[in-house]
Design an enzyme around this catalytic site. Structure first.
Site, PDB file in Angstrom:
ATOM      1  N   LYS A  49     -37.916   7.197 -15.500  1.00 42.95           N
ATOM      2  CA  LYS A  49     -36.456   7.122 -15.658  1.00 42.95           C
ATOM      3  C   LYS A  49     -35.937   5.703 -15.533  1.00 42.95           C
ATOM      4  CE  LYS A  49     -34.615  11.338 -16.049  1.00 42.95           C
ATOM      5  NZ  LYS A  49     -33.355  11.811 -16.606  1.00 42.95           N
ATOM      6  N   ASP A  50     -36.430   4.819 -16.383  1.00 41.19           N
ATOM      7  CA  ASP A  50     -35.909   3.451 -16.480  1.00 41.19           C
ATOM      8  C   ASP A  50     -36.138   2.603 -15.241  1.00 41.19           C
ATOM      9  OD1 ASP A  50     -34.974   3.044 -19.044  1.00 41.19           O
ATOM     10  OD2 ASP A  50     -33.258   4.341 -18.666  1.00 41.19           O
ATOM     11  N   ALA A  51     -37.019   3.036 -14.338  1.00 39.06           N
ATOM     12  CA  ALA A  51     -37.363   2.139 -13.237  1.00 39.06           C
ATOM     13  C   ALA A  51     -38.264   1.044 -13.794  1.00 39.06           C
ATOM     14  CB  ALA A  51     -38.068   2.896 -12.125  1.00 39.06           C
ATOM     15  N   ARG A  79     -33.560   5.477 -27.776  1.00 40.73           N
ATOM     16  CA  ARG A  79     -32.390   4.582 -27.780  1.00 40.73           C
ATOM     17  C   ARG A  79     -32.362   3.669 -28.980  1.00 40.73           C
ATOM     18  NH1 ARG A  79     -33.375   3.571 -21.502  1.00 40.73           N
ATOM     19  NH2 ARG A  79     -32.956   5.711 -20.910  1.00 40.73           N
TER      20      ARG A  79
END
Lengths: 343, 607
Positions: B222-224, B406
């Protein structure tokens, strides 16, 4: 506790809260999803707007509707069903005729559309008769072919002509009031009628109709015609239809509970200030919800007593809420035990 | 009605009618403006649907310049361009000679603008200076923004505004209430044309990171992001936070004043000698002293609130109040500088600036210029980081899942461009629409012995095994955003309560609790956990004990002199001790205040 038929609800289970959560949580998703349909011409409110309509116990739904099934022997005959449908549709004078008033000559001119006449199977004599019946001896009625001329006396006030005109526009010609549209829908081999607008009391009087299968989405009307038990079932059915259409898996028992709560007083109570929440037993619970001052002042005038039996009241005063583990109470039989100890 | 009648408005006011075609009038007036007979600040527009002609001369219109196109030819000829470059003519000349003009929003509706000189046709009326000028100031600083979705660019813009860097060069003498300065800010390797005009080269806000697109044992979920510990120790993304505390020597009516001093032990509210150990004789702290939450940095005493009674000996001894300035709880740092000055009202004022070095830590937020933000999920020792065949260890890892959904293609191109720029020691141009082509980066990389698509063979730092797939590695500009965990971390077990309700305070600044709200309560109700509800809402919150008269139901009081409880309403001593929430006690008081007498009916708990 487990019975032969499955799981039972345990004494003290807060079914109301669980029902509210079971309806409320999927409800948030319903709201989000209904935004996807933005812009689509949705004729009948579904989703959250319709749930609000049902739960608020609105006098009439935004788009009243009926499904009418005809008796078995007509059901497969399209022409017959269509004819019944045509007879349902409410026809007023201005729907089939152009109307004009002439204040100089003190005359109202009506020109009936012949094609509409033919479609509805009416004739001019009938319309003339209806107009005469309505006017009585207020004015003279002349009819030539499809034109009707209503002549008032020269002394008639203009305002009265206008009043008569407005009433004439809504003159009942044919059909059942409030049924604005009736169309027939094929289901398998059979046909049934769907109407825009609802008038349960009149529809069930028709001889061609199978009374047991008539459906309307106007719950208040169901209550008026068939009584509270029917209304309770209607609420459940309406809610179930919405939930199914949105694909939300909600156990029907929560809907039953909600419906029971709404109907317990014998009339349909809305969920909210004017209904269920406004008629709670506890003063504090009512005051905590809405219109705090009203409830406090009224309670003081009547010297009411709060038995502290609900959840909200006990949270406010900081007592154990009488639900779940809090409903269990231990009693100590002081009589025999202490006497023995003394001896 | 005349078909050709056109309504003419000046600044929104109808002034008359025109009996010919609107286009004709528009061209006529435009021509007059271009040759200088009308001010260049007047704009005209014609709406053929409404048959309305608008002349606007008022202020507040947003206008922007365009190159005029006549008969399919740009008025900005090569000749004029040469003169411009030589400095013989300036922009004013272009404006005065009908080469360039400003259009407002209304006139833009009547213009047909070409983005490049090549696409000009007979129909075009204007030419834009550059395709990237359609962007705002911030958006223009995003590289390859034409390769991204617009929402990503919007996000990148707002994140760029949060980036820490070198926002001014005189930060050493400034007393901003809160500011951040980056230790080693770098100019990006991939820049845009806007960087020259916006002075962004002198005030950078970020650093070029070596980034590999790879996972690391789920810590990039999650985008860490994963950061190399050694890189942090070398100063990567290190910033310093300045925080200024302010205190004024206030004047009070009656000629009394605050006084900066080390408070005397007789002062009311004296915090003890230990608290004032850092203060000099003048009551101020010295620079370079390490301080932390609660430490006094300026000692201050205020005059007493009420005039003292004259004591037995006839001498009034002034009892001053302690009113010192101290560091907020949770803050720490080193006193950077102390400034003494006069405030607006002429009172003596002291400002103390505290500096605190913020080394990147778990949970700090970073982003690229493509709306790809993330927080640090793990800081990995250099030896455990994956390394490439050449022995390159990335500074940072991002999760591959951040890219496909994205569609930030610009992010990948910038990585490639940064890599190419770092091998051939050049700054690449990432201006939207007109910047360097990514094909050129492929060539540069191939010439320097790298894979032309930026993919490299990697080895796992923990096991030493070769990673099965090639990993995409490049250099990209990363920004440290000002959401630092050290400024947000908050927890509480016991702490302050509110004066009015006796409930725990709210918010980090007041060391507050986390609200156990209505819906959370409903969850416990639904589960049937009554005892837990009572604990949360009473025992851990505003538990209070009140006395209730068993006879009349009003609240009773305790008589300390006779040591007994009695009811002030009916004089009964038959009183129960009841535990209720303080909020309920307040409710009773308020109900009484509106003239309603609430009675509490008591009964034995066992019944």
């Amino acid at each position: 506790m487990r019975g032969k038929k499955g799981k039972f609800i345990v004494p003290g289970d807060p079914v109301g809260t669980i029902a509210a959560q079971s309806l409320g949580e999927p409800g948030t998703q319903m709201n989000m999803r209904s935004f996807h349909y933005a812009g689509t011409a949705e004729a009948v409110p579904t989703g959250l707007p319709r749930v609000i309509e049902v739960v608020d116990a609105r006098r009439t739904p935004k788009k009243p509707m009926m499904d009418i099934h005809v008796k078995e022997r007509y059901a497969k005959d399209e022409k017959k069903v269509r004819k019944i449908a045509n007879n349902l549709e409410h026809v007023t004078l201005h729907k089939i005729a152009g109307m004009m008033e002439d204040f100089d000559k003190k005359v109202i001119l009506i020109r009936v559309n012949p094609s509409e006449l033919k479609r509805l199977g009416l004739d001019m004599r009938l319309i003339r008769a209806k107009i005469v019946e309505f006017l009585g001896n207020k004015a003279k009625v002349e009819q030539r072919e499809n034109k009707v001329r209503i002549k008032f006396s020269k002394k008639e006030k203009i305002i009265n002509i206008r009043k008569t005109m407005n009433k004439l526009k809504l003159l009942h010609i044919k059909g059942i009031p409030r049924i604005e549209k009736a169309m027939i829908i094929k289901e398998g081999e059979k046909y049934f009628i769907r109407t825009g607008g609802s008038n349960l009391a009149e529809v069930i009087k028709l001889p061609e109709i199978e009374v047991g299968t008539v459906w309307t989405n106007d719950i208040m009307e169901v209550n008026k015609v068939f009584g509270i038990e029917a209304a309770r079932n209607a609420i459940v059915k309406e809610l179930k239809i919405i939930m199914d259409s949105q694909g939300l898996p909600i156990d029907i028992r929560w809907l039953l509970l909600l419906s029971d709560a709404m109907c317990k007083s014998g009339t349909i109570q809305a969920v909210g200030r004017h209904g269920l929440s406004g008629h709670k037993a506890g003063i504090l619970a009512r005051a905590a919800f809405e219109e705090t001052m009203k409830h406090l002042v009224n309670a003081s005038i009547k010297a009411e007593e709060d038995k502290l039996s609900g959840v909200t009241e006990n949270v406010i005063i900081g007592q154990i809420v009488p639900i779940g583990t809090g409903i269990v109470k231990l009693k100590f039989a002081s009589g025999r035990g202490t006497q023995k100890a003394k001896k | 009605m005349n078909e050709h009648k056109i309504a003419v408005y000046v600044n929104g006011k109808l002034i008359g009618q025109y009996y010919d075609s609107g286009e004709k009038l528009l061209n006529l007036l435009r021509e007059q403006r271009r040759i200088g007979r009308l001010s260049d600040q007047i704009n005209f527009s014609y709406n053929p649907k409404l048959k309305s002609f608008y002349v606007n001369t008022d202020r507040g219109r947003v206008r922007r310049p365009y190159i005029i196109v006549k008969n399919g030819k740009s008025m900005l000829t090569d000749e004029i361009k040469d003169q411009l470059v030589k400095g013989e003519i300036n922009f004013k000349y272009l404006l005065d000679n009908g080469i360039v003009e400003f259009l407002d929003a209304g006139e833009e509706e009547n213009a047909y603008v070409a983005l490049t000189e090549d696409e000009i046709t007979e129909e075009h009326t204007h030419l834009d200076f550059d395709a990237s000028t359609i962007y705002s100031v911030v958006t223009a600083s995003l590289p390859y923004s034409n390769h991204n979705l617009s929402v990503r660019n919007t996000m990148a813009c707002s994140q760029t505004k949060q980036a820490l860097g070198m926002y001014v060069s005189n930060f050493n003498i400034r007393m901003d209430s809160r500011s951040h300065i980056m230790y080693y800010p770098q100019v990006p390797l991939v820049q845009t044309a806007a960087y020259d005009f916006l002075n962004l080269k002198k005030r950078p806000a970020g650093q070029n990171f070596v980034v590999a697109v790879a996972t690391y044992y789920g810590y990039t979920m999650k985008d860490a992001i994963i950061i190399n510990k050694k890189a942090i120790e070398r100063g990567l993304a290190r910033t310093v936070q300045f925080k200024t505390y302010k205190i004024t020597e206030l004047m009070y009516p009656g000629g009394q004043k605050d006084k900066f001093q080390i408070p005397l032990p007789t002062t009311s509210g004296y915090r003890g000698e230990e608290s004032y150990k850092y203060l000099d004789e003048d009551g101020l702290i010295s620079p370079e002293v390490p301080v932390s939450g609660g430490d006094v940095i300026v000692g201050n005493t205020s005059p007493p609130r009420f005039l003292e009674e004259i004591s037995v000996f006839g001498v009034t001894e002034e009892k001053r109040r302690e009113n010192s300035l101290s560091i907020k709880s949770g803050d720490k740092g080193i006193v950077d500088s102390v400034m003494v000055t006069n405030g607006i009202d002429g009172n003596r004022m002291v400002k103390v600036r505290v500096r605190d070095i913020k080394v990147p830590e778990l949970g700090d937020k970073f982003s690229t210029r493509h709306g790809q933000k993330g927080v640090i999920g793990l800081i990995v020792p250099e030896e455990d980081m994956p390394f490439s065949e050449n022995g390159i260890i990335p500074d940072l890892l991002i999760n591959p899942h951040a890219i496909p959904s994205r569609m930030t293609v610009g992010h990948l191109i910038e990585m490639l461009g940064g890599k190419a720029g770092s091998v051939d020691a050049s700054i690449k141009d990432g201006t939207a629409f007109t910047g360097d082509d990514f094909e050129s980066f492929k060539k540069v990389l191939a010439d320097h012995g790298f894979d032309e698509y930026g993919e490299e063979v990697f080895y796992d730092g923990l096991t030493g095994k070769k990673v099965k797939m090639k990993i995409f590695m490049g250099v990209i500009y990363y920004q440290r955003l000002h959401h630092l965990v050290s400024n947000k971390i908050h927890a509480r077990s016991r702490g302050p309560v509110q004066l009015l309700t006796h409930q725990p305070t709210e918010g980090r600044a007041r060391e507050g609790g986390l609200r156990f709200g209505e819906m959370e309560r409903d969850c416990l109700v639904g589960y049937g956990a009554s005892m837990l509800i009572k604990e949360r809402l009473l025992d851990e919150s505003d538990k209070a004990t009140i006395l209730v008269c068993n006879q009349c139901g009003s609240t009773a009081v305790h008589d300390y002199i006779r040591n007994r409880n009695y009811c002030p309403v009916c004089d009964s001593t038959d009183v129960s001790i009841v535990e209720v929430s303080y909020a309920f006690k307040l409710l009773l008081d308020e109900i009484k205040s509106i003239g309603i007498f609430p009675r509490l009916i008591t009964s034995d708990k066992a019944e």
